[in-house]
Design a protein around this motif. Sequence first.
Motif, PDB file in Angstrom:
ATOM      1  N   THR A  44       0.836  -1.198   0.000  1.00  0.00           N
ATOM      2  CA  THR A  44       0.000   0.000   0.000  1.00  0.00           C
ATOM      3  C   THR A  44       0.873   1.251   0.000  1.00  0.00           C
ATOM      4  O   THR A  44       0.592   2.228  -0.692  1.00  0.00           O
ATOM      5  N   GLN A  83      -8.812  -0.172  -0.980  1.00  0.00           N
ATOM      6  CA  GLN A  83      -9.068  -1.504  -0.451  1.00  0.00           C
ATOM      7  C   GLN A  83     -10.535  -1.653  -0.046  1.00  0.00           C
ATOM      8  O   GLN A  83     -11.152  -2.667  -0.297  1.00  0.00           O
ATOM      9  N   ASP A 159      -5.739  -1.371  -4.962  1.00  0.00           N
ATOM     10  CA  ASP A 159      -5.215  -1.832  -3.676  1.00  0.00           C
ATOM     11  C   ASP A 159      -6.075  -2.978  -3.144  1.00  0.00           C
ATOM     12  O   ASP A 159      -7.092  -2.749  -2.499  1.00  0.00           O
ATOM     13  N   GLU A 160      -5.680  -4.190  -3.417  1.00  0.00           N
ATOM     14  CA  GLU A 160      -6.399  -5.391  -2.976  1.00  0.00           C
ATOM     15  C   GLU A 160      -7.915  -5.238  -3.072  1.00  0.00           C
ATOM     16  O   GLU A 160      -8.624  -5.439  -2.098  1.00  0.00           O
TER      17      GLU A 160
HETATM   18 MG   LIG Z   1      -2.350  -2.805   2.172  1.00  0.00          MG
END
Ligand SMILES: [Mg+2]
Lengths: 370, 303
Positions: A44, A83, A159-160
């Motif tokens: 991140t 995320q 991000d994921e």
């Molecule tokens: Mg992360």
Amino acid sequence: MSADVELQNVSVTFGSFYAAKNVSVKIKEGEFFSFLGPSGCGKTTLLRAISGFLDPSEGKVLIGGQDMAGIGPNKRPTSLIFQNLALFPLMSVADNIAFSLEVRGVGKAERRKRADELLELIALTGQGDKKVHELSGGQRQRVAIARALAIEPEVLLLDEPLSALDLKLRQKMRTELRAIQKRVGITFIYITHDQGEALTMSDRVAVMNEGELEQVGLCDDVYDFPHTPFVATFVGENNPFYGKVISVEGDMVKVESHGNIFSAKAGKIEDKHIHKFSNGDDVIMFIRPESIFIKNENNKLDNNFIAKVNTIEFEGNLKNIYLSINSNMNVRFSVPNAVDTSELSNGKDVELTFSSQKAIVLPRGSLAVD
Amino acid sequence: MNYFFNKNGPLISTYFVIAIVFWLVFLIIIPQLYMLDLSFRPNLPPLLRGGPDDVHTLTHYKYFIFGSETSDDPYNYVDIGVFFNTISTAIFVTIINLCFCYPIAFYMAKVASPNTSRLLIVSLIIPFWINELLRSFALRILFAGEGVINNILLGTGLIDSGINFIAMDVALYTGLTYAYILLMIFPLYNAIESLDKNQLEAAKDLGSSTIRTHWRIVIPHAKAGIASGCTMVFMLTAGALATPVVLSSPNTYWFTQLIYQWFNMNDNWSRGSAYSILLLTVSVVFVLLMMRIFKVKIGEIIR
Ligand SMILES: [Mg+2]
Ligand SMILES: Nc1ncnc2c1ncn2[C@@H]1O[C@H](COP(=O)(O)OP(=O)(O)O)[C@@H](O)[C@H]1O
């Protein structure tokens, strides 16, 4: 339009702690590139340095060849998918998607038109007036993608984004993300701790550990030719055999481990160079579970060893068989579910075999899982 | 109700019910109803109360509008003037308060580190350990003709003669704004605090300016807090007594001062009640208006 992204010796520190350390990588334009690493390894942080939410303590971020120092996130040709998606809950789906156009002063009719186009791209035609909370998890996911694409970024940063979805949906979204990337043709930089995700979607991956890049390469190269013990064990499953080098012949190495002598290939150090070993070096030999077979007339390869069966684990399409060579060396291999394993009762000794071409020798180093 | 009893056990539940009913009925509903009734009755000496003259009448409300029968004016300009001045000043003070507190609340909730924001909260609260009257007098010292501010301005040569802050009601506005600042900051802080920081970053990433992010993301998210803060500040400002008494200029009257006079100095409780009811009505209307403007439900305001 699409742009390349280059990180030149990027480090990010929090106090004296290096969240990213001397990261250099060149991501090509139009590429689907993944950063893969365990949680807390600094993924991140890197993504925030690319999007402009934090400045690298050292090094440079270049997008489309241009140094991004001092350029804020709202001025970079990047778009970030968070995320937790960070959709705006009080706005309609269409307003969410067109938010970036609204802030640029685009008129209402034009915004609506663009939102409708993007809704079509993400297969949510006609759902623009809904509120975000009325959508399912997968639909929200797609809205977040549409919102990020609305500004026509040159680079999309993710991000994921799939981590909150359940397994089935996650697999479906992988295919979908890949398809969207092909359609829009821009650079995708994707971060994840899930190696399956990285390998299925990406053109290339960078494996990260504790803020540093361990290896950058094509997915199958990273899987087949890990450069470090960490990569060997983090990407896919692997059996580490600790041992000593007893002879070296070209790129083939003979290793003595737990009373067995195995022959294996010397691992790569970079794409073109291999590790040079000499007799007596402490090494680890890696062999993947799917490359080990039960020895019989049809299956006789050049490495053989005997181990005792501990447990057989059923995993749907595969069966995992756990064995031990001695009290501190366990091995695991897997066979397709269709293979008959009735002769492998617990506690029984079996003879196993694998090819020297599938085994890789690397200098000792830390593993991803112990 | 059953659920409530099962969850808290009979003893605690009974205590809660009794406490709440007592509070509502004896401390709020009964006195207010009594006041309402009183406001419709003539002001009679104790001996005549309950007698034939003790009938319902609109005389006090008529007085508020038309003034005393002996006066020449067709309307009660003075009291109506004070009333509207109080309401409009209270609205003005509420707006100033909101503009002043919003950045502070946002800073505490989203920008400052947890330690800084704790420190800020403490330093906001501590001055309020001092009682309201004392705080008002302190402001008077600050703003008086020979006060601290004038002395500084005169000393540095910025002005030639002292400014009469009291007569200009600067002192009053400042005092009223400061008096209820916490009741604005905390609802705002709570509301903004619950906003996901990623929302702000997402907006920024999409190219939004700071002002637009506030306008489109933060303020809509915090609207219940804004409505709640504005309502409380307005009600307390309109109903303030100590601060206006100490800080208002000699020719500015606060409506509560009139109420106080009717109750205490003129011993006319029924007229005082009528005036109180008027103020209460406006306050309630204001709450309803805030709920309308911000499209929030009463439950969200009180939260
Ligand atoms: Mg992360
Ligand atoms: N703002 C910050 N202050 C201090 N440490 C941080 C901050 N952000 C991240 N870190 C630390 O940096 C490391 C990497 O974090 P992160 O990039 O979020 O990892 P990942 O995304 O790979 O899980 C973690 O150890 C985390 O605790």
